[in-house]
Design an enzyme around this catalytic site. Structure first.
Site, short mmCIF file in Angstrom:
data_model
loop_
_atom_site.label_atom_id
_atom_site.label_comp_id
_atom_site.label_asym_id
_atom_site.label_seq_id
_atom_site.Cartn_x
_atom_site.Cartn_y
_atom_site.Cartn_z
N ASP A 141 0.79 -1.24 0.00
CA ASP A 141 0.00 0.00 0.00
C ASP A 141 0.82 1.29 0.00
OD1 ASP A 141 -2.58 -1.02 -0.18
OD2 ASP A 141 -2.74 -1.35 1.97
N TYR B 39 -10.12 -0.05 2.86
CA TYR B 39 -9.60 -0.23 4.21
C TYR B 39 -9.16 1.08 4.83
CZ TYR B 39 -9.19 -4.91 6.02
OH TYR B 39 -9.46 -6.10 6.61
#
Ligand SMILES: *[C@@H]1O[C@H](CO)[C@@H](O)[C@H](O)[C@H]1NC(C)=O
Ligand SMILES: *[C@@H]1O[C@H](CO)[C@@H](O)[C@H](O)[C@H]1NC(C)=O
Length: 721
Positions: A363, A451
């Protein structure tokens, strides 16, 4: 409910982000900062009346500390240097700036710098792509305007730009076949929401071109489109040409789950409150004498002996630097950590099927952990007494923009105890001593698509730093024909949990790897493993047959410092000074203490694990090297794992009695459960950096207790029922 009129083409953090981004390009926001830049005290008057600090104008910010991020003026200067640099100058519009940030001065220059001195040369480092073909890494001297081209990694590509993340989901719509597939699934084009998904690296197919996968959802009837996947449909897109390489549709028989009960917004849930429950009464922290931390020059924080520099970073989120603490014995400041940051994340999903196998995200390196950090929500993300800080980031064309309220700082009192002792009646001594625990928290939250990660750096008065990661947000789910577990054949692997009708929460992991450049009483440090082993007593020596013995082993090289945690092989892990000892001769140190964590169970040769090899151990120690910053490699996108922490540490360099860096990976296995639907209650874990023989004695013995008179009681003027 007005979501039916929303623009349906979402990208990562969607509407709010777009709005913010573009507001900041076009508007000069009112410049009445709530406090002056020169004041060491961020709060004037009763800050508790201000739920949120007003928008700051950063146009006139100037760097005053070697760690300060690039200012707006410096970004503009760096941009102009880049645009006039050959070859970019021949076609400036073909230049895409993937990152532009401070090129930190050498550590020795920073460590010898004192407030009032002129700053070490300000430099910027840029990662760019030119004509959608070639990647560059460039360091620019902002005084001389000299540009140095740095080595470009052998594989991988730079972090996606925000513009790419925004435009990629639209690209498939130029393909007629894509539109037809969507329509065939019964989804109106106006309800379509698509995500740009990094696709990892699995060999030949991913080589030689910069690719991305697009998957889509139906946002009909809900803001939570994530719960309505158009399962099995994947578009492979060339990022550079925006050409649709391939459309795979293997899910035409799979229904799109219904929107029922998926919305989580208060505007929707408040119409459906359980009549038999009452929410807790409002609660807040009071600081009658005001906060006890100060923030000067935007970035320099002081609080009860601690001082550090904090800044927003497009890739890492928060960077904490130059951490020191005043020794209560001597009044002298002592160094603890030169720099701490989230270096990379690894989030592999555990479904090997066509539409899922590639979901193995890095990420930070692929999307930018800081770029995805949204403004914090006052009173809910951070308490009323919080102070907010902004980030200044850069668009693909090199223009600065402000991410407001990206970091909050606040003092926390959660009712915990700093230390205590009461004498029992046995001794007939009337002793009751207790001290409340108050901490200082620096917080950010990144919303990487579905998320949400919350990262807290929590400083305690006793010298402990707790680094906490919390997960919330929305699961990435899979559509299924099943509506009840009884219908799932026992030999069928769904790779997850049936969470609702037609919705499977796929099992996955989260790993967050921290780079912790410890400088415990200066850079000359070593790393020791203190093993706790069972010792057998000699026959006749004792009625006991066994006891536990602590044995200290100093790691000479990198491999000796690679730790896989094991409950039945307990150890302590100390970074200690090789120059300073306590009065009684113990080396002064800090230990890394894990709490709940998880290790990657993937095959070490599985392509995702090669790229995420920095999670092969929970702890690593490397010799300090300025260029070893990103555990998954500088170019994490489509990387092959050649430039990871694992590759660097494989050189097995000496790490004794020198400047060393500690790496810690906090992990979570996530087997989804129904409570995670439609949005997940927050899950926490943490690890600590804890003083070990660093202080001569309990460093908070001096703390006074709270007295009744210190804490005015606020009572409600009217009883509420
Ligand atoms: C696909 O649909 C979108 C949205 O309705 C439209 O703008 C686009 O032109 C369509 N593409 C083609 C190739 O027809
Ligand atoms: C620093 O790290 C980089 C990347 O691992 C490596 O290429 C370089 O040789 C290292 N420098 C030293 C002095 O070890």
């Amino acid at each position: 409910m007005d979501y039916s009129s929303l623009n349906r083409f979402f990208f990562l953090a969607v509407g709010a982000f777009l709005l913010l981004l573009f507001t900041h390009f076009s508007l000069h926001l009112p410049s009445s900062p709530p406090f002056s830049r020169s004041s060491p005290f961020p709060f004037h008057g009763p800050s508790i009346t201000a739920p949120k600090h007003a928008t700051r104008n950063h146009e006139s910010d100037i760097a005053t500390h070697p760690f300060d991020p690039l200012t707006i003026q410096e970004i503009n200067l760096a941009r102009s240097i880049l645009l006039s640099y050959s070859p970019f100058s021949s076609s400036p519009s073909s230049l895409a700036i993937h990152s532009l940030s401070l090129d930190e001065p050498d550590k020795s220059a920073v460590r010898s710098w004192k407030p009032g001195n002129t700053l070490p040369t300000r430099k910027a480092v840029a990662v760019t792509r030119y004509k959608n073909k070639v990647s560059y890494v460039l360091s620019m001297d902002l005084s001389t305007k000299e540009v140095v081209e740095l080595a470009v990694p052998d594989s991988g590509y730079p972090t996606l730009t925000i513009e790419e993340m925004m435009s990629a989901p639209w690209a498939p719509m130029s393909d007629k076949a894509f539109n037809e597939t969507i329509t065939a699934r019964g989804v109106r084009m106006s309800d379509l929401a698509c995500l740009p998904l990094s696709l990892g690296w699995f060999g030949q197919r991913e080589e030689g071109r910069r690719l991305i996968k697009i998957q889509c959802y139906s946002a009909e009837g809900t803001a939570n489109f994530y719960m309505r996947p158009i399962e099995g449909l994947t578009v492979l897109l060339d990022m550079d040409t925006k050409e649709v390489v391939e459309i795979t549709d293997k899910g035409s028989g799979i229904p799109i789950p219904s929107s029922t009960n998926t919305d989580y917004r208060y505007a929707v849930t408040k119409n459906n409150q359980p009549a038999w429950l009452k929410p807790p009464n409002p609660i807040s922290i009071e600081q009658p004498a005001g906060p006890s931390f100060t923030v000067s020059e935007d970035h320099q924080v002081k609080w009860v002996g601690w001082d550090f520099h904090i800044k927003a970073d497009a890739r890492a989120g928060i960077i904490i630097s130059g951490v020191g603490i005043i020794d209560p014995e001597t009044g002298k400041r002592r160094e603890v950590m030169y720099k701490g940051l989230v270096s990379e994340l690894f989030v592999p999903y555990m479904d090997p099927s066509d539409a899922w196998y590639f979901k193995t995200y890095l990420d930070a390196g692929e999307y930018g952990f800081g770029l995805q950090a949204m403004p914090l929500v006052p009173l809910n993300d951070c308490p009323r007494n919080a102070h907010y800080m902004d980030g200044v980031f850069v668009t693909a064309d090199g223009k600065p923009y402000v991410r407001e309220n990206m970091i909050c700082l606040f003092e926390k009192y959660s009712g915990d105890i700093s230390w205590r002792h009461s004498e029992s009646p046995i001794t007939s001594m009337e002793i009751k001593e207790a001290r409340p625990k108050v901490t200082l928290v620096a917080r950010m939250s990144a919303s990487v698509a579905n998320y949400d990660y919350i990262v807290d750096w929590e400083f305690q008065t006793d010298g402990l730093i707790r680094i906490k990661v919390a997960l919330s947000g929305i699961l990435m789910v899979k559509g299924t024909g099943y509506t009840h577990t009884k219908d799932i054949p026992s030999d069928e692997n769904t790779y997850g949990t049936l969470l609702s009708e037609n919705v499977i929460g796929v099992t996955h992991d989260h790993f967050i790897t921290f780079k912790l450049d410890m400088d415990v009483d200066g850079p000359a440090n070593s790393f020791a493993r203190v093993k706790l082993t069972r010792q057998a007593t000699a026959s006749g020596e004792s009625p006991r047959t066994s006891y536990l013995k602590a044995t200290r082993h100093v790691a000479a090289t990198e491999k000796e410092a690679q730790v896989q945690l094991a409950l039945y092989k307990p150890e302590e892990y100390h970074v200690f000074s090789t120059e300073k000892t306590t009065r009684v001769g113990n080396p002064t140190g800090y230990k890394v203490v894990s709490a709940g964590t998880a290790a990657s169970m993937l095959d070490p040769n599985d392509p995702p694990q090669l790229r995420g090899a920095f999670t092969n151990n929970q702890i690593w120690v490397t010799p300090y090297n300025k260029s070893e910053e990103w555990a998954g490699g500088l170019f994490a996108y489509q990387s092959k794992g050649e430039d990871t922490l694992a590759a660097w540490a494989d050189r097995n360099r000496p790490i004794e009695n020198r400047d060393i860096v500690l790496w810690y990976t906090l992990g979570f296995h996530h087997v989804p459960c129904q409570e995670d639907f439609p949005i997940m209650p927050t899950v926490y874990s943490s690890f600590d950096l804890k003083p070990v023989n660093f202080f001569e004695k309990n460093p908070v013995l001096w703390l006074p207790p709270h007295q009744d008179k210190d804490l005015p009681v606020c009572s409600a003027t009217m009883a509420t029922t």
